[in-house]
Scaffold this active site. Structure first.
Site, PDB file in Angstrom:
ATOM      1  CE  LYS A  95      -4.032  -1.942   2.304  1.00 12.94           C
ATOM      2  NZ  LYS A  95      -4.773  -1.930   3.568  1.00 12.94           N
ATOM      3  CE1 TYR A 149      11.113  -2.405  -0.487  1.00  9.49           C
ATOM      4  CE2 TYR A 149      12.626  -3.676  -1.837  1.00  9.49           C
ATOM      5  CZ  TYR A 149      12.339  -2.540  -1.103  1.00  9.49           C
ATOM      6  OH  TYR A 149      13.285  -1.541  -0.983  1.00  9.49           O
ATOM      7  CE1 TYR A 163      -0.676   9.611 -10.897  1.00  2.63           C
ATOM      8  CE2 TYR A 163      -0.541  11.922 -10.288  1.00  2.63           C
ATOM      9  CZ  TYR A 163      -1.187  10.706 -10.223  1.00  2.63           C
ATOM     10  OH  TYR A 163      -2.330  10.578  -9.487  1.00  2.63           O
TER      11      TYR A 163
END
Ligand code: UDP
Length: 314
Positions: A95, A149, A163
């Site tokens: 998360k 991970y 982005y």
């Protein structure tokens, strides 16, 4: 510069806070202390350029956070980073790298800030190429015990690149190879803190598997210098930051015996599942782009690290 460091009370985060404050910057540090520690930032408490907020960015509405000032740059270092820790906190690891990274990116967009994310050599998995170049796509087990991970970091890289492409936000993706130095938790399970703990307590040095697997260890000060040079550029693709000196775990254990003046026996334990056999960064890109190359040799770094634990009694 005004900096926001998420995960600033961790091993790397606290050294980054120090480096930025030492050059006269202002720092806001956010940490939830799941693997970081208040002890790492205790010495900064009275520094008027340092501000601390205890918070978990997974749960937090970070855009509504009342920051003491707007940041020019956000450093997202928050993640369990040792195999023992991410197995202990698997969902938090996924998360913080996915939801956490998205939240940080949205905040960076809102503030018009630059954004650096600490990625990892684990994106290369158990590599079929050595040394690893940034152009290598890796060999990761997507469902194995390290996947929370490895895939968390790989997802974050994809999100950041997206982005960057859509919003033209200035982003940085250093891929960090094994780093060590003062303030690693001696119980974090990684090989250098384990060996130091064992040397301090006169216990056998534990070696997983045959000990012929390799790692390349970078001293923390070198790493931080690399990160700070990177954010001065306009380069948004991943950059390896690590020390190319490659050692087997047995060679490392011998060095620990040398520098601590011990003669501890080795205790061979079963191999770790999906443990990468080789790891060594190709740092040609960092050399060319940043003029950066690590300066601290393994013996010197191990000595400084060992001294930290003997002097502070930690
Ligand atoms: N390792 C070891 N003994 C220990 C701890 C780790 O032999 O007490 C080995 C581990 O299996 C791996 C290497 O050392 O091959 C580095 O492990 P670490 O957990 O430090 O980092 P990783 O690179 O695996 O994330």
């Amino acid at each position: 510069m005004k900096n926001l460091i998420i995960g600033g009370a961790g091993f790397l985060g606290s050294h980054l806070c120090d480096a930025l404050l030492n050059r006269g910057d202002e720092v806001i540090c956010i940490d939830n202390f799941i693997t970081g520690s208040a002890k790492n930032i205790e010495h900064l408490r009275d520094n008027r350029n340092f501000h601390f907020i205890e918070a978990d960015i997974i749960a937090l509405d970070i855009e509504k956070l009342n920051l003491p000032f707007s940041a020019d740059i956000i450093f997202h270092l928050a993640s369990p980073a040792s195999p023992k820790d991410y197995v202990r906190f698997p969902l938090e690891t996924l998360k913080v790298n996915s939801i956490g990274t998205e939240k940080c990116l949205n905040l960076a967009l809102k503030l018009g800030a630059k954004f650096l994310f600490t990625s990892t050599s684990e994106v290369y998995g158990d590599p079929l190429e050595s040394p690893q170049k940034e152009t290598y796509w890796g060999n990761v087990n997507p469902v194995g015990p390290r996947s929370m991970y490895d895939e968390g970091k790989r997802y974050a890289e994809a999100l950041i690149m997206t982005y960057h492409r859509i919003y033209r936000i200035k982003t940085y993706i250093p891929r960090i190879f094994n780093t060590y130095g003062p303030r690693m938790r001696l119980d974090d399970g990684r090989v250098i803190p384990n060996f130091i703990f064992q040397a301090l307590n006169k216990k056998p040095l534990t070696i997983y598997g045959d000990g012929k697997q390799t790692r390349s260890f970078c001293y923390v000060d070198d790493l931080i210098k690399g990160l700070l040079l990177l954010v001065e550029t306009d380069y948004h693709m991943p950059v390896n930051i690590g020390n190319p000196g490659e050692f087997t775990i047995i060679e490392l254990a011998n060095k620990i015996n040398d520098i601590t003046g011990s003669n501890l026996p080795f205790e061979f334990l079963p191999p770790v599942v999906d443990d990468p056999r080789k790891r060594r960064p190709d740092i040609s890109l960092a050399k060319k782009l940043l003029g950066w190359t690590p300066a601290v040799k393994l013996e010197e770094g191990l000595r400084k690290t060992f001294e930290f634990y003997t002097e502070t009694g930690q």
